[in-house]
Design a protein around this motif. Sequence first.
Motif, PDB file in Angstrom:
ATOM      1  N   ALA A  35      -4.747  -6.347   3.798  1.00 38.96           N
ATOM      2  CA  ALA A  35      -5.014  -7.699   4.302  1.00 38.96           C
ATOM      3  C   ALA A  35      -3.884  -8.665   3.976  1.00 38.96           C
ATOM      4  O   ALA A  35      -3.597  -9.591   4.743  1.00 38.96           O
ATOM      5  N   THR A  36      -3.239  -8.468   2.835  1.00 38.74           N
ATOM      6  CA  THR A  36      -2.176  -9.380   2.401  1.00 38.74           C
ATOM      7  C   THR A  36      -0.789  -8.908   2.826  1.00 38.74           C
ATOM      8  O   THR A  36       0.191  -9.629   2.630  1.00 38.74           O
ATOM      9  N   GLY A  37      -0.715  -7.700   3.372  1.00 39.62           N
ATOM     10  CA  GLY A  37       0.588  -7.149   3.741  1.00 39.62           C
ATOM     11  C   GLY A  37       1.475  -6.905   2.541  1.00 39.62           C
ATOM     12  O   GLY A  37       2.706  -6.987   2.627  1.00 39.62           O
ATOM     13  N   ALA A  38       0.863  -6.590   1.404  1.00 41.01           N
ATOM     14  CA  ALA A  38       1.604  -6.461   0.155  1.00 41.01           C
ATOM     15  C   ALA A  38       2.505  -5.229   0.135  1.00 41.01           C
ATOM     16  O   ALA A  38       2.126  -4.161   0.619  1.00 41.01           O
ATOM     17  N   GLU A  39       3.672  -5.397  -0.450  1.00 39.37           N
ATOM     18  CA  GLU A  39       4.550  -4.271  -0.734  1.00 39.37           C
ATOM     19  C   GLU A  39       4.396  -3.936  -2.211  1.00 39.37           C
ATOM     20  O   GLU A  39       4.511  -4.815  -3.073  1.00 39.37           O
ATOM     21  N   THR A  40       4.090  -2.690  -2.514  1.00 40.17           N
ATOM     22  CA  THR A  40       3.938  -2.273  -3.906  1.00 40.17           C
ATOM     23  C   THR A  40       5.304  -1.918  -4.486  1.00 40.17           C
ATOM     24  O   THR A  40       6.023  -1.074  -3.942  1.00 40.17           O
ATOM     25  N   VAL A  41       5.651  -2.587  -5.566  1.00 37.59           N
ATOM     26  CA  VAL A  41       6.932  -2.336  -6.230  1.00 37.59           C
ATOM     27  C   VAL A  41       6.734  -1.223  -7.251  1.00 37.59           C
ATOM     28  O   VAL A  41       5.987  -1.382  -8.226  1.00 37.59           O
TER      29      VAL A  41
END
Length: 385
Positions: free
Chosen positions: A105-111
């Motif tokens: 939903a947030t378009g997060a990229e996991t680092v």
Amino acid sequence: MPYDAFTIDTNAIIQGGMNFEAGLLAQLDQFKGGPLQFVVSEIVVRETLKHLNVSTKKARDAARSALDRAAQLGLISSDAAQTAIDALADSRTVARSKIASFLEATGAETVPANLCAIDALLKSYFDPTPPFEATGDKKNEFPDALALLSLEAWAKAAGKTVLAASADKGWQSFAEKSEHIFVEGDLADAMQIVQAHAEAAAKAVNTFLRGIAEGDLPDDERSMNALLADALAEWEFDVEASAPYRYELDETELRLESFALTERDGDHGVTVVRLTADEVVCRVDVEITATAHAHFSLFAWDSIDREEIGMGRTSASSEETFDAAVLITIAGSIDGPVADLEIVDLEVVEALGSVDMGEINLDFGDSDEIDDYNQLQLMLEGEER
């Protein structure tokens, strides 16, 4: 200063109640597809998953226990209770699904954590430098160190600056010496920092709220009162009490009596967390007076039959005045007349934590119990005839 990316730590997620569908955490979906990139450390994802596993398992166990108890008391058949128990989802699967939905939903990229160089980690540990403390058990700081050093490596490689929302002192100390990671202690304040034209929006909302507080906008005041009453009724709080019997808390409710908008230097504590052309979402501080109601079931131990028996139900209430924070959604253009603005949604994000109800006892005058006894007598008379 302008930022290229936004992130949060585990502490901010816990403060948001790990509720990704409402409140401040739900507002993070504004970053998907936007100019500001949303990134989350792999360590934060893993820690959040760990906390969610605990809370979902606890909720599943409580639901199962409640269904077993309901079957024992005859409120539901054993077969129906077992069917409901079998329908309960696997708690770990639910936890993974909730996090996956949030990241989508947030378009997060996991680092990834492996961006943290081992030599940098060891140097930070042995020197020590933030987030490691010079004293105390430094081992507890390893997750924060992995998260921060990997985030910094990601930002440095991409030539970006990251604003992190974190109340953790280790994160804040680390940011003081970093050229790529900057920290704001409050999630709402951090979200306001990255909103374009937030200052103008806050000014317009303050004018709007001042009109409500001074009675110039009676329709909006009634609307806010109704929305707050509905939202407050769903707020859960802890209850402390003493009793001559063992008690179980059945349900709680907060009933709004009155509220007042909190003022800060002539303003109403507005923090803009989301801003579009025709809508603004902001956190607002309020002082609330409400009546807290709690309903209990009482139990006593029968030493002869060696079993616990129900002693009936009772209730208690207490009027409480407390500071709170609400998230309000206001429709309309901030560039237009204040009278054209309208509150269309309201959520309570901070409120009453706990209430001490004092001593509770059996309520022998409960009308429902009297009616139950009368109905029982009618049943017995019918059997005799």
